[in-house]
Design an enzyme around this catalytic site. Sequence first.
Site, PDB file in Angstrom:
ATOM      1  N   LYS A 107      10.335   1.874   5.270  1.00 11.52           N
ATOM      2  CA  LYS A 107      10.948   3.406   5.924  1.00 11.52           C
ATOM      3  C   LYS A 107      12.262   3.544   5.833  1.00 11.52           C
ATOM      4  CE  LYS A 107       6.951   2.278   9.467  1.00 11.52           C
ATOM      5  NZ  LYS A 107       6.600   1.659  10.852  1.00 11.52           N
TER       6      LYS A 107
ATOM      7  N   ASP B  26      -5.601   5.499   3.088  1.00 10.38           N
ATOM      8  CA  ASP B  26      -5.760   4.402   3.792  1.00 10.38           C
ATOM      9  C   ASP B  26      -6.506   5.240   4.773  1.00 10.38           C
ATOM     10  OD1 ASP B  26      -5.946   3.007   5.753  1.00 10.38           O
ATOM     11  OD2 ASP B  26      -4.029   1.997   5.331  1.00 10.38           O
TER      12      ASP B  26
END
Length: 372
Positions: free
Chosen positions: A169, A225
């Site tokens: 991140k 996903d």
Amino acid sequence: MKALILVGGYGTRLRPLTLSVPKPLVEFCNKPMMLHQIEALVRCGVDHVILAVSYRAQTLETNIADWSEKLGVKITMSHEQEPLGTAGPLALARNILIDNQSAGETVNEPFFVLNSDVICEFPFREMIDCHRSHGKEGTIAVTKVEEPSKYGVVVFDQHSGEIHRFVEKPKEYVGNRINAGLYLFNTSILDRIEVKPTSIEKEVFPFMAEEGQLFCYQMSGFWMDIGQPKDFLAGMTLYLSNLRIKDPSSLCNESLYESSEINGNVLLHPSVSIASNCRIGPNVSLSDGVVIESGVCLKNCVVLSGSIIGSHSWLNGCIVGWRCHIGRWVRMENVTVLGEDVIVNDELYLNGCRVLPHKSLSLSVPQPQIIM
């Protein structure tokens, strides 16, 4: 050639659907999620698939036997007594992965590893070519994302593909390619892993990268996903868009339903019944035995097998579980998910709620919540 699929545990992110069946058996575009992966593996020459399972293994076994016979592939279960993360299952299945004598494989024959939540075009042949070209221990498929700050970014040499490091991140831009959850490894990677809870992303990959043993294959095409409802719906949209390009004949032929309006990409099981004056699409998948009564509007929805949508109901951005019955003049939106065998009475409004299996709703749910 072998492949190991990380089936994982309880599938909590995809509840309430996974309260009825294990996550790999949830239908994605009219086919169990994991069957998409196994079929793609078979097409690229994999003849033995190992499923790393820690939950509801017995429920999987019946389906696995059918898939194995139909596809001509050996499917083996590797049972985890405790959750082993994303690396531990490889060590647990070591004896299966390096059992080369019966297949006549070379000593360090590479094998695939997949996260079971991933849907894409599965470029396995291209990954094999990439892996052979660099000759190192591991290959990771990476995919481009619009907002890399939400993910762990893979930093690599743009020319050679050698991976340098991983940044979780990132607050500053370091790249826009992330781990796609598809790997190809030499069996020598098993010497790095013990049978204990271990993260392959955090405890194995960084060391491989330091040693120059980890490269990436840059995927093109769609990827998602689909392990949680919002992404499940987004993945369906991408999958149907890809079908429009690669296999348009598999999508609904508008001329078959002249009394209703079919818009955009719609995937229908042949047994679906659609009454008159309906508007279906874009981005809708209807499974076997689904009944759509007159005047219904469906957009961005998945309706699983045996469900009935009552006349003049309006659904946008919803997943309807198996054998549900939605009444007349119902409105559902904002990623509402119904578990198995849910009854929604006439003229109700459901907004972003999750309804557990076998419930009957007689009141509207105007604010997102879980109905237990």
